[in-house]
Design a protein around this motif. Structure first.
Motif, PDB file in Angstrom:
ATOM      1  N   SER A   1       0.839  -1.208   0.000  1.00 23.83           N
ATOM      2  CA  SER A   1       0.000   0.000   0.000  1.00 23.83           C
ATOM      3  C   SER A   1       0.869   1.251   0.000  1.00 23.83           C
ATOM      4  N   TYR A   2       1.929   1.254   0.801  1.00 21.57           N
ATOM      5  CA  TYR A   2       2.843   2.397   0.797  1.00 21.57           C
ATOM      6  C   TYR A   2       3.430   2.619  -0.592  1.00 21.57           C
TER       7      TYR A   2
ATOM      8  N   TRP B   1      -0.446   7.220  13.160  1.00 19.97           N
ATOM      9  CA  TRP B   1      -0.048   7.789  11.872  1.00 19.97           C
ATOM     10  C   TRP B   1      -0.598   6.998  10.702  1.00 19.97           C
ATOM     11  N   SER B   2      -0.834   5.714  10.889  1.00 18.45           N
ATOM     12  CA  SER B   2      -1.511   4.947   9.836  1.00 18.45           C
ATOM     13  C   SER B   2      -2.931   5.467   9.626  1.00 18.45           C
ATOM     14  N   LEU B   3      -3.593   5.810  10.735  1.00 17.72           N
ATOM     15  CA  LEU B   3      -4.942   6.368  10.633  1.00 17.72           C
ATOM     16  C   LEU B   3      -4.912   7.739   9.963  1.00 17.72           C
TER      17      LEU B   3
ATOM     18  N   PHE C   1       2.297  12.463   0.326  1.00 18.97           N
ATOM     19  CA  PHE C   1       3.639  11.923   0.101  1.00 18.97           C
ATOM     20  C   PHE C   1       4.488  12.064   1.362  1.00 18.97           C
ATOM     21  N   PHE C   2       4.399  13.231   2.009  1.00 20.79           N
ATOM     22  CA  PHE C   2       5.185  13.463   3.222  1.00 20.79           C
ATOM     23  C   PHE C   2       4.592  12.727   4.422  1.00 20.79           C
ATOM     24  N   VAL C   3       3.260  12.609   4.455  1.00 17.37           N
ATOM     25  CA  VAL C   3       2.609  11.893   5.557  1.00 17.37           C
ATOM     26  C   VAL C   3       3.035  10.427   5.566  1.00 17.37           C
ATOM     27  N   ILE C   4       3.133   9.813   4.377  1.00 21.44           N
ATOM     28  CA  ILE C   4       3.549   8.408   4.299  1.00 21.44           C
ATOM     29  C   ILE C   4       4.948   8.226   4.868  1.00 21.44           C
ATOM     30  N   TRP C   5       5.859   9.148   4.530  1.00 24.68           N
ATOM     31  CA  TRP C   5       7.231   9.005   5.026  1.00 24.68           C
ATOM     32  C   TRP C   5       7.308   9.191   6.532  1.00 24.68           C
ATOM     33  N   ILE C   6       6.469  10.064   7.065  1.00 20.23           N
ATOM     34  CA  ILE C   6       6.417  10.202   8.523  1.00 20.23           C
ATOM     35  C   ILE C   6       5.927   8.900   9.146  1.00 20.23           C
ATOM     36  N   CYS C   7       4.901   8.315   8.534  1.00 16.73           N
ATOM     37  CA  CYS C   7       4.327   7.069   9.049  1.00 16.73           C
ATOM     38  C   CYS C   7       5.322   5.921   8.967  1.00 16.73           C
ATOM     39  N   PHE C   8       6.039   5.842   7.848  1.00 17.26           N
ATOM     40  CA  PHE C   8       6.922   4.690   7.637  1.00 17.26           C
ATOM     41  C   PHE C   8       8.279   4.855   8.313  1.00 17.26           C
TER      42      PHE C   8
ATOM     43  N   GLY D   1       9.583   8.237   9.937  1.00 16.25           N
ATOM     44  CA  GLY D   1       9.677   9.182  11.049  1.00 16.25           C
ATOM     45  C   GLY D   1       9.236   8.593  12.373  1.00 16.25           C
ATOM     46  N   VAL D   2       8.129   7.874  12.365  1.00 18.77           N
ATOM     47  CA  VAL D   2       7.624   7.289  13.617  1.00 18.77           C
ATOM     48  C   VAL D   2       8.631   6.304  14.201  1.00 18.77           C
ATOM     49  N   ASN D   3       9.291   5.537  13.337  1.00 19.35           N
ATOM     50  CA  ASN D   3      10.263   4.552  13.818  1.00 19.35           C
ATOM     51  C   ASN D   3      11.511   5.201  14.391  1.00 19.35           C
ATOM     52  N   PHE D   4      11.846   6.400  13.914  1.00 15.62           N
ATOM     53  CA  PHE D   4      13.044   7.058  14.413  1.00 15.62           C
ATOM     54  C   PHE D   4      12.812   7.738  15.756  1.00 15.62           C
ATOM     55  N   ILE D   5      11.673   8.386  15.894  1.00 20.27           N
ATOM     56  CA  ILE D   5      11.463   9.285  17.036  1.00 20.27           C
ATOM     57  C   ILE D   5      10.567   8.667  18.107  1.00 20.27           C
TER      58      ILE D   5
END
Length: 302
Positions: free
Chosen positions: A149-150, A231-233, A267-274, A276-280
């Motif tokens: 999906s991503y 963030w998936s929601l 586009f930016f929301v997906i990268w935060i979800c995939f 950014g969330v894992n980093f921070i």
């Protein structure tokens, strides 16, 4: 190791493919599009065999850690890119614009490949047995569907960005002033982006639902407002807005532009979800992705 050689080969082919597409874009040399496509095919096959080899050695589906997820997402992007290239070939009048898509998808696939190869600690790239939380039949279902999906959503967003780029190249952007042939090109590009997002959205929905069922089995709750879940929601809502604009507001040019801007934000929301969330953030989804003690972000800056 075999998988290291395959990884390096896929990185090099994607790097050269990106260069070929950019040469085509800046110097108007059509033959370089074919070289770019050939490089994407080689990189796609290399990543496919890399994942297959790791899955065979590990004796489970090769999506158990962050490295494999990055490679799988890169492979998915190149696969969708090749499908789009095939679609363009059916419309020779629009095939001249395919290099724009290639010039944007290949850097994204290359970034994922390079990040997996050069930024992740070696301990996260090694072949390891599944951690307990991932020893479930839901692993292949949930993670595969989410990553697909991503990939579909990212490709749709990239095409929407390309659509806006071509649209705003015109000095006079009044739809009535567009040449019929250029209007047809834009409509076809817009349709490809719409179809890509239309495929990615139900996959995202299925991934969230399957993840909720898996979460209930693993942690005793269907939804816990974990950062990744939240963030998936948000991502789901973003693309629901996009589809609402496209499906309820008709095919008017102004709504295509609005929906393309929504896709650009997505586009930016997906990268935060995939990423950014894992980093921070810290949450349940550290399993199999980032080390629970401090996370990858801490390890990279120390």
């Amino acid at each position: 190791m075999i998988w290291t050689l395959l990884n390096n080969f896929s990185f090099l082919t994607l790097f050269f493919s990106m260069g070929f597409y950019w040469i085509r874009a800046f110097f108007n040399l059509p033959k370089f599009s074919d070289l770019g496509k050939f490089g994407v095919i080689c990189g796609n096959l290399a990543m496919f065999f890399l994942l297959t080899y790791r899955g065979f050695i590990e004796n489970h589906f090769p999506l158990s850690n962050f490295y494999e997820a990055l490679i799988f997402l890169s492979w998915s992007l190149t696969s969708i890119h090749l499908i789009i290239e095939y679609y363009f070939q059916k419309f020779p009048s629009s095939n001249q614009w395919s290099f724009i898509i290639g010039g944007m998808t290949t850097p994204t696939a290359l970034f994922l490949n390079a990040f997996a190869s050069f930024q992740l600690p070696e301990s996260m790239q090694k072949l390891n047995p599944l951690v307990p939380a991932l020893q479930s039949n839901w692993l292949m279902m949930h993670v595969t569907v989410m990553l697909l999906s991503y990939a579909a959503l990212i490709c749709g967003c990239i095409i929407s960005i390309g659509y806006l780029f071509l649209y705003f190249q015109q000095p006079d952007r009044s739809p009535q002033r567009f040449a019929p042939k250029r209007t047809l090109h834009l409509d076809q590009i817009d349709q490809i982006g719409f179809r890509s997002i239309s495929i990615g959205f139900p996959l995202l929905t299925l991934g969230i639902v399957s993840g909720s069922v898996w979460a209930n089995e693993a942690w005793g709750s269907y939804w816990s407002w974990d950062p990744k879940e939240t963030w998936s929601l948000i991502t789901w809502i973003f693309f629901a807005v996009y589809l609402h604009l496209r499906l309820t507001k008709g095919r008017a040019s102004r709504y295509k532009i609005k929906s393309a801007f929504v896709a650009t934000g997505g586009f930016f929301v997906i990268w935060i979800c995939f990423l950014g969330v894992n980093f921070i953030a810290k949450g349940f989804h550290s399993y199999g992705w980032l080390p629970p003690e401090g996370g990858l972000f801490i390890r990279l800056i120390n």
